[in-house]
Design a protein around this motif. Structure first.
Motif, PDB file in Angstrom:
ATOM      1  N   ALA A 128     -13.354  -1.331 -16.723  1.00 39.00           N
ATOM      2  CA  ALA A 128     -12.873  -0.086 -16.113  1.00 39.00           C
ATOM      3  C   ALA A 128     -12.934  -0.162 -14.597  1.00 39.00           C
ATOM      4  N   CYS A 129     -14.015  -0.744 -14.064  1.00 44.05           N
ATOM      5  CA  CYS A 129     -14.166  -0.876 -12.614  1.00 44.05           C
ATOM      6  C   CYS A 129     -13.057  -1.758 -12.043  1.00 44.05           C
ATOM      7  N   TYR A 130     -12.759  -2.842 -12.745  1.00 39.01           N
ATOM      8  CA  TYR A 130     -11.663  -3.721 -12.316  1.00 39.01           C
ATOM      9  C   TYR A 130     -10.353  -2.952 -12.237  1.00 39.01           C
ATOM     10  N   LYS A 131     -10.031  -2.183 -13.281  1.00 36.72           N
ATOM     11  CA  LYS A 131      -8.753  -1.486 -13.331  1.00 36.72           C
ATOM     12  C   LYS A 131      -8.706  -0.325 -12.335  1.00 36.72           C
ATOM     13  N   ILE A 132      -9.821   0.383 -12.140  1.00 39.04           N
ATOM     14  CA  ILE A 132      -9.860   1.478 -11.165  1.00 39.04           C
ATOM     15  C   ILE A 132      -9.512   0.963  -9.776  1.00 39.04           C
ATOM     16  N   ASN A 133     -10.121  -0.138  -9.405  1.00 37.51           N
ATOM     17  CA  ASN A 133      -9.912  -0.653  -8.060  1.00 37.51           C
ATOM     18  C   ASN A 133      -8.577  -1.371  -7.921  1.00 37.51           C
ATOM     19  N   PHE A 134      -8.058  -1.905  -9.017  1.00 36.69           N
ATOM     20  CA  PHE A 134      -6.719  -2.481  -8.982  1.00 36.69           C
ATOM     21  C   PHE A 134      -5.695  -1.387  -8.692  1.00 36.69           C
ATOM     22  N   PHE A 135      -5.739  -0.303  -9.450  1.00 41.07           N
ATOM     23  CA  PHE A 135      -4.775   0.777  -9.263  1.00 41.07           C
ATOM     24  C   PHE A 135      -4.957   1.470  -7.911  1.00 41.07           C
ATOM     25  N   SER A 136      -6.199   1.742  -7.527  1.00 42.73           N
ATOM     26  CA  SER A 136      -6.430   2.419  -6.247  1.00 42.73           C
ATOM     27  C   SER A 136      -5.944   1.566  -5.088  1.00 42.73           C
ATOM     28  N   SER A 137      -6.125   0.252  -5.172  1.00 37.00           N
ATOM     29  CA  SER A 137      -5.663  -0.642  -4.114  1.00 37.00           C
ATOM     30  C   SER A 137      -4.148  -0.601  -3.990  1.00 37.00           C
ATOM     31  N   MET A 138      -3.446  -0.692  -5.111  1.00 37.16           N
ATOM     32  CA  MET A 138      -1.980  -0.658  -5.090  1.00 37.16           C
ATOM     33  C   MET A 138      -1.460   0.683  -4.568  1.00 37.16           C
ATOM     34  N   LEU A 139      -2.078   1.780  -4.990  1.00 30.29           N
ATOM     35  CA  LEU A 139      -1.631   3.111  -4.561  1.00 30.29           C
ATOM     36  C   LEU A 139      -1.949   3.367  -3.089  1.00 30.29           C
ATOM     37  N   LEU A 140      -3.052   2.830  -2.605  1.00 29.26           N
ATOM     38  CA  LEU A 140      -3.387   2.992  -1.191  1.00 29.26           C
ATOM     39  C   LEU A 140      -2.432   2.194  -0.299  1.00 29.26           C
ATOM     40  N   LEU A 141      -1.992   1.028  -0.765  1.00 29.73           N
ATOM     41  CA  LEU A 141      -0.972   0.284  -0.021  1.00 29.73           C
ATOM     42  C   LEU A 141       0.305   1.108   0.080  1.00 29.73           C
ATOM     43  N   THR A 142       0.603   1.844  -0.987  1.00 25.48           N
ATOM     44  CA  THR A 142       1.759   2.737  -0.979  1.00 25.48           C
ATOM     45  C   THR A 142       1.576   3.845   0.048  1.00 25.48           C
ATOM     46  N   CYS A 143       0.384   4.416   0.102  1.00 28.02           N
ATOM     47  CA  CYS A 143       0.094   5.486   1.064  1.00 28.02           C
ATOM     48  C   CYS A 143       0.223   4.994   2.504  1.00 28.02           C
ATOM     49  N   ILE A 144      -0.205   3.758   2.753  1.00 31.54           N
ATOM     50  CA  ILE A 144      -0.098   3.194   4.096  1.00 31.54           C
ATOM     51  C   ILE A 144       1.362   3.070   4.515  1.00 31.54           C
ATOM     52  N   SER A 145       2.215   2.639   3.594  1.00 31.04           N
ATOM     53  CA  SER A 145       3.639   2.509   3.931  1.00 31.04           C
ATOM     54  C   SER A 145       4.257   3.875   4.212  1.00 31.04           C
ATOM     55  N   VAL A 146       3.842   4.905   3.476  1.00 26.82           N
ATOM     56  CA  VAL A 146       4.346   6.260   3.724  1.00 26.82           C
ATOM     57  C   VAL A 146       3.881   6.757   5.089  1.00 26.82           C
ATOM     58  N   ASP A 147       2.632   6.486   5.429  1.00 27.55           N
ATOM     59  CA  ASP A 147       2.113   6.914   6.734  1.00 27.55           C
ATOM     60  C   ASP A 147       2.840   6.207   7.872  1.00 27.55           C
ATOM     61  N   ARG A 148       3.113   4.918   7.710  1.00 28.90           N
ATOM     62  CA  ARG A 148       3.880   4.191   8.734  1.00 28.90           C
ATOM     63  C   ARG A 148       5.280   4.791   8.891  1.00 28.90           C
ATOM     64  N   TYR A 149       5.865   5.200   7.766  1.00 30.90           N
ATOM     65  CA  TYR A 149       7.191   5.830   7.800  1.00 30.90           C
ATOM     66  C   TYR A 149       7.144   7.136   8.592  1.00 30.90           C
ATOM     67  N   ILE A 150       6.132   7.950   8.347  1.00 26.99           N
ATOM     68  CA  ILE A 150       6.013   9.241   9.041  1.00 26.99           C
ATOM     69  C   ILE A 150       5.812   9.033  10.534  1.00 26.99           C
ATOM     70  N   VAL A 151       4.937   8.084  10.889  1.00 27.88           N
ATOM     71  CA  VAL A 151       4.607   7.866  12.299  1.00 27.88           C
ATOM     72  C   VAL A 151       5.794   7.300  13.074  1.00 27.88           C
ATOM     73  N   ILE A 152       6.545   6.406  12.459  1.00 33.81           N
ATOM     74  CA  ILE A 152       7.600   5.697  13.183  1.00 33.81           C
ATOM     75  C   ILE A 152       8.963   6.377  13.048  1.00 33.81           C
ATOM     76  N   VAL A 153       9.292   6.813  11.836  1.00 33.72           N
ATOM     77  CA  VAL A 153      10.604   7.422  11.607  1.00 33.72           C
ATOM     78  C   VAL A 153      10.589   8.913  11.910  1.00 33.72           C
ATOM     79  N   GLN A 154       9.515   9.583  11.512  1.00 33.87           N
ATOM     80  CA  GLN A 154       9.384  11.019  11.752  1.00 33.87           C
ATOM     81  C   GLN A 154       8.375  11.252  12.887  1.00 33.87           C
ATOM     82  N   THR A 155       8.651  10.678  14.042  1.00 26.41           N
ATOM     83  CA  THR A 155       7.685  10.677  15.144  1.00 26.41           C
ATOM     84  C   THR A 155       7.290  12.070  15.590  1.00 26.41           C
TER      85      THR A 155
END
Length: 374
Positions: A128-155
């Motif tokens: 369970a610990c393996y899968k929790i951190n696998f999913f959280s890592s992938m979803l956080l990478l997604t959040c980072i890309s969204v934040d970069r989009y907001i900062v750069i495109v929606q300045t």
């Protein structure tokens, strides 16, 4: 554990017969086939390959990953008095997720060497610990890309909502962790020790309840593929495509560097995760409709699965260098921290290289972590 560490990729998983208490085992070491002509397939070669492949690979991943992610957290704590940004929060949570993921790898390395010797409860918890951190890592990478989009495109929008965005980032991280825990429920339910019929070893694997067309197993695999790869990939492609279009319209001297970083971020994600998820798709297809019945093909497939799984796991040691240390501000922070502890001379070459003021740009704003700048 729903990965290829103990998965029999090539094993025919046809519709089981019998009552509702029969089980389907994802374990290439157990040799649980439904077809008599395939039941004699020897998986000892696959187990031997895993024994010599996984432990040294995991040792390298753990060593690099612990150093990189620990430095991220150290920098975050060392400069705790400074106001944090949205991406700061995501990167800190990403480092925590990667570190927790890395803590499970020594146990799986031990499983490869001598079988699972840590008990059923720890088997469920580790899976369970393996899968929790696998999913959280992938979803956080997604959040980072969204934040970069907001900062750069929606300045303009980003500048006008700094406080709100920071509060939202903490709420988003909480949602990510809760969602990851929810997606890891199958590990808590199905993870169990399984005896190896060819030896006195036991392995930690997923033992599914048998039902028509293996619906439970297919559902678990589809969720992992969809939430762990498809959603992050689609969001990253959209966000970074918009960022690229925005950067192409600028006349900034750092534009080309930023574009290289974007391509590196997407390329690393695709190259590390696509082969692994392709194998998961094949496994889902195998569970729904038997596609591999040849023993040699099954063995080769298992070996390929081991290799692709190892490649996918490298993301937790690459993340700190790809998402953090390529950033201008994080490199400066690391230098300042090393100077503070006497590791680097204030008059040394590194201090002269990174100690001078840098020009602000669309990819190196002073209010947001430099997750894409060089």
């Amino acid at each position: 554990m729903e990965d290829f560490m103990t998965t029999q990729m090539g094993t025919p998983m046809g519709t089981p017969e019998g009552d509702d208490y029969s089980t389907i085992t994802d374990d290439y070491s157990s040799g649980t086939e439904d077809y008599s002509e395939f039941s004699s397939c020897d998986k000892s070669y696959v187990r031997e390959f895993r024994k010599y492949y996984e432990p040294p690979l995991y040792a390298v991943i753990v060593s690099l990953g612990v150093i990189g992610n620990f430095l991220v957290l150290w920098i975050y704590v060392h400069f705790k008095s400074r106001k944090k940004t949205m991406t700061d929060v995501y990167l800190m949570n990403l480092a925590v997720a990667d570190l927790l993921f890395l803590l499970t790898l020594p146990l799986w390395a031990s499983d490869a060497l001598r079988g699972w010797t840590f008990g059923s409860l720890l088997c469920k918890f580790t899976s369970a610990c393996y899968k929790i951190n696998f999913f959280s890592s992938m979803l956080l990478l997604t959040c980072i890309s969204v934040d970069r989009y907001i900062v750069i495109v929606q300045t303009t929008k980003a500048q006008n909502s700094k406080t709100t965005r920071l509060l939202c980032s903490k709420l988003v991280c909480l949602i990510v962790w809760l969602l990851a825990v929810f997606l890891a429920v199958p590990e808590l339910i199905f993870a169990s020790k399984k005896d190896d019929p060819d030896s006195d070893w036991q392995f930690c694997t997923l033992v599914y309840w048998a039902n028509e067309h293996n619906r439970t197993k297919i559902l678990v695999l589809v969720l992992q593929i969809f939430m762990g790869f498809c959603v992050p990939l689609v969001v990253m492609i959209f966000c970074y495509s918009c960022i690229i279009l925005t950067l192409m319209k600028t006349r900034n001297f750092e534009k080309h560097k930023a574009l290289r970083v974007i391509f590196a971020v997407v390329a690393v994600f695709v190259l590390s995760q696509l082969p692994y998820n392709a194998m998961l798709i094949v496994e889902a297809s195998q569970a729904a409709n038997v596609t591999i019945t040849n023993c040699d093909i099954s063995q080769n497939f298992d070996i390929a699965a081991q290799i692709m799984k190892g490649v996918a796991y490298t993301h937790c040691c690459i993340n700190p260098f790809l998402y953090v240390f390529i950033g201008v501000r994080f490199r400066r922070d690391l230098l300042k921290m090393m100077q503070y502890y006497g590791c680097v001379s204030p008059k040394g070459k590194l201090s002269k290289l990174y100690g001078t003021p840098f020009r602000a740009s669309v990819m190196s704003d002073t209010d947001t972590t430099q997750a894409l700048s060089l």
